[in-house]
Scaffold this active site. Structure first.
Site, PDB file in Angstrom:
ATOM      1  N   LYS A 117       9.300  -9.814   7.249  1.00  0.00           N
ATOM      2  CA  LYS A 117       8.607  -9.737   5.958  1.00  0.00           C
ATOM      3  C   LYS A 117       7.727 -10.950   5.703  1.00  0.00           C
ATOM      4  O   LYS A 117       6.657 -10.818   5.114  1.00  0.00           O
ATOM      5  CB  LYS A 117       9.618  -9.610   4.811  1.00  0.00           C
ATOM      6  CG  LYS A 117      10.064  -8.180   4.590  1.00  0.00           C
ATOM      7  CD  LYS A 117      10.717  -8.003   3.233  1.00  0.00           C
ATOM      8  CE  LYS A 117      11.215  -6.576   3.075  1.00  0.00           C
ATOM      9  NZ  LYS A 117      12.128  -6.423   1.951  1.00  0.00           N
ATOM     10  N   LYS A 201       8.246   1.825  11.190  1.00  0.00           N
ATOM     11  CA  LYS A 201       9.034   2.758  10.381  1.00  0.00           C
ATOM     12  C   LYS A 201       8.247   3.234   9.167  1.00  0.00           C
ATOM     13  O   LYS A 201       7.362   2.528   8.686  1.00  0.00           O
ATOM     14  CB  LYS A 201      10.379   2.128   9.988  1.00  0.00           C
ATOM     15  CG  LYS A 201      10.274   1.023   8.981  1.00  0.00           C
ATOM     16  CD  LYS A 201      11.657   0.562   8.489  1.00  0.00           C
ATOM     17  CE  LYS A 201      11.438  -0.525   7.456  1.00  0.00           C
ATOM     18  NZ  LYS A 201      12.615  -1.053   6.836  1.00  0.00           N
ATOM     19  N   LYS A 204       7.649   2.316   2.206  1.00  0.00           N
ATOM     20  CA  LYS A 204       6.981   2.361   0.903  1.00  0.00           C
ATOM     21  C   LYS A 204       5.761   1.457   0.867  1.00  0.00           C
ATOM     22  O   LYS A 204       4.832   1.687   0.128  1.00  0.00           O
ATOM     23  CB  LYS A 204       7.914   1.806  -0.182  1.00  0.00           C
ATOM     24  CG  LYS A 204       9.094   2.634  -0.495  1.00  0.00           C
ATOM     25  CD  LYS A 204      10.022   1.808  -1.413  1.00  0.00           C
ATOM     26  CE  LYS A 204      11.346   2.470  -1.559  1.00  0.00           C
ATOM     27  NZ  LYS A 204      12.464   1.536  -1.656  1.00  0.00           N
TER      28      LYS A 204
HETATM   29  P1  AMP Z   1      14.426   0.718   1.018  1.00  0.00           P
HETATM   30  O1  AMP Z   1      13.331   1.706   0.776  1.00  0.00           O
HETATM   31  O2  AMP Z   1      14.027  -0.335   1.995  1.00  0.00           O
HETATM   32  O3  AMP Z   1      15.079   0.188  -0.236  1.00  0.00           O
HETATM   33  O4  AMP Z   1      15.553   1.552   1.776  1.00  0.00           O
HETATM   34  C1  AMP Z   1      16.455   2.392   1.116  1.00  0.00           C
HETATM   35  C2  AMP Z   1      17.296   3.148   2.122  1.00  0.00           C
HETATM   36  O5  AMP Z   1      16.487   4.038   2.904  1.00  0.00           O
HETATM   37  C3  AMP Z   1      18.035   2.263   3.120  1.00  0.00           C
HETATM   38  O6  AMP Z   1      19.302   2.833   3.413  1.00  0.00           O
HETATM   39  C4  AMP Z   1      17.153   2.289   4.326  1.00  0.00           C
HETATM   40  O7  AMP Z   1      17.860   2.044   5.521  1.00  0.00           O
HETATM   41  C5  AMP Z   1      16.653   3.721   4.277  1.00  0.00           C
HETATM   42  N1  AMP Z   1      15.341   3.836   4.921  1.00  0.00           N
HETATM   43  C6  AMP Z   1      14.203   3.198   4.544  1.00  0.00           C
HETATM   44  N2  AMP Z   1      13.183   3.524   5.370  1.00  0.00           N
HETATM   45  C7  AMP Z   1      13.689   4.395   6.292  1.00  0.00           C
HETATM   46  C8  AMP Z   1      13.134   5.096   7.415  1.00  0.00           C
HETATM   47  N3  AMP Z   1      11.854   4.987   7.736  1.00  0.00           N
HETATM   48  N4  AMP Z   1      13.961   5.900   8.132  1.00  0.00           N
HETATM   49  C9  AMP Z   1      15.266   6.036   7.788  1.00  0.00           C
HETATM   50  N5  AMP Z   1      15.855   5.400   6.750  1.00  0.00           N
HETATM   51  C10 AMP Z   1      15.078   4.585   6.011  1.00  0.00           C
END
Ligand code: AMP
Ligand code: TRP
Length: 338
Positions: A117, A201, A204
């Site tokens: 990051k 990946k 957002k």
């Molecule tokens: P975040 O959006 O980073 O707060 O992630 C929230 C949840 O979604 C966490 O459990 C992440 O591991 C999962 N997650 C985020 N991006 C991905 C992705 N591209 N593929 C699978 N899981 C994801």
């Protein structure tokens, strides 16, 4: 080996730092729905994690409702699971400070997400971003959660949570006070990649709107994004081995598999040898069928902020009822005067 004897409990969290996408759904929320009947579940909107990088206050509030609405729209039942926002349960912050004094600098220095990051600009990163995984450990252990459903990218943070739990138990001679939480990562959809680049990946924060299918996208937008997804000129392979070195193709096959409940092999036995002219419309139909109804429900819920506020307030009250006595015990163990 941990001899922890307490109840099985689930906690997970998602940051209100942008729209919910297919990766969040397949990697996290869909698992929440599956787990809610088996475990005592806590699903948190981690607004304190979100502010480790700058968030516009007006958007932060709206996104907090958006994540809560996404949990509900995907099928999490607020009568069973506690749905709440992290900042409303002050026990998270209290335990995080104590854990800041348990975790070691060397452990945090190894966190790859922090390095990714901040890139080369570490000097300008917030201190909060550095101790982010310590707060995450507090989120989990403040409920003595035993199981944590997350996507693949959270593996290292979960290891750190286990290390913090073990060091606390050891240093304070509080054997098995905290469980060593188990990540629940496995399963299709643990790592969904960008539709524009199969090596990063789905996220957002991706600058391209076409990289993600958002839960809020309407049917036409979903279909358009899938049809525009990056691929190559070759037909789909017949066997899984043929997906090596074709990350975009592997990702689309993986999405089809995760949403249809089939394996990659089964998907390729239907589509192997065919071109993307046949596969992409079938995938677009499947994504629309599974995601568009969630989007409709999401919009309905977001139009009722009073109801969402009520869900969050109730959830926070229930969460605090579990967390507060645990923090009280931690304070006694540490030696704070009551
Ligand atoms: P975040 O959006 O980073 O707060 O992630 C929230 C949840 O979604 C966490 O459990 C992440 O591991 C999962 N997650 C985020 N991006 C991905 C992705 N591209 N593929 C699978 N899981 C994801
Ligand atoms: N770090 C997680 C992510 O970015 C979000 C998170 C915060 C979390 N606290 C948590 C996930 C506790 C599971 C448990 O995806």
């Amino acid at each position: 080996m941990s001899g922890y004897q307490g109840p099985m409990r689930v906690l997970s969290g998602i940051q209100p730092s942008g729209g919910m996408h297919l990766g969040n759904y397949l990697g996290a929320i869909r698992k929440f729905v599956d787990l809610q009947n088996e475990y005592d579940c806590h699903f948190c909107v981690v607004d304190m994690h979100a502010i480790t990088v700058w968030q516009d206050p007006v958007k932060l509030r709206a996104q907090t409702f958006h994540i809560a609405a996404s949990y509900l729209a995907a099928g999490v039942d607020p009568k069973g699971a506690a749905i709440f926002h992290q900042s409303a349960v002050r026990a998270h912050a209290e335990l995080a400070w104590i854990f800041n004094c348990v975790a070691r600098l060397g452990w945090l220095d190894r966190m790859t997400q922090f390095k990714d990051k901040v890139g080369k600009d570490k000097e300008r990163a917030s201190v909060g971003l550095y101790t982010y995984p310590v707060l995450q450990a507090a989120d989990i252990l403040v409920y003595k959660a035993t199981h944590v459903p997350v996507g693949e990218d959270q593996k290292q943070h979960l290891e750190l949570s286990r290390d913090i739990a073990a060091k606390f138990n050891h240093d304070f001679k509080a054997e098995d006070f905290f469980p060593l939480p188990e990540p629940l990562i496995k399963g299709p959809g643990a790592r969904i990649m960008s539709l524009r680049d199969g090596t990063v990946k789905m996220s957002k924060s991706d600058p391209s709107q076409n990289a993600c299918v958002f839960l809020s996208d309407d049917k036409d937008t979903i279909a358009r994004k899938i049809k525009k997804a990056k691929t190559d000129a070759e037909p789909l392979p017949d066997k899984v081995e043929g997906l090596a070195d074709r990350p975009e193709v592997a990702n689309l096959v993986g999405i089809y598999a995760a949403l249809s409940g089939k394996s990659d092999t089964e998907v390729l036995s239907s589509f192997g040898g065919q071109g993307f002219g046949a596969f992409k419309p079938a995938l677009a139909d499947l994504v629309v069928e599974k995601i568009a109804p969630i989007g409709d429900e999401l919009r309905r819920l977001e139009a009722d902020p009073g109801f969402l506020q009520q869900v969050l307030t109730d959830g926070a009250e229930r969460a605090a009822a579990t967390a507060d006595p645990i923090v009280k015990q931690v304070k006694e163990i540490v030696g704070f005067v009551a």
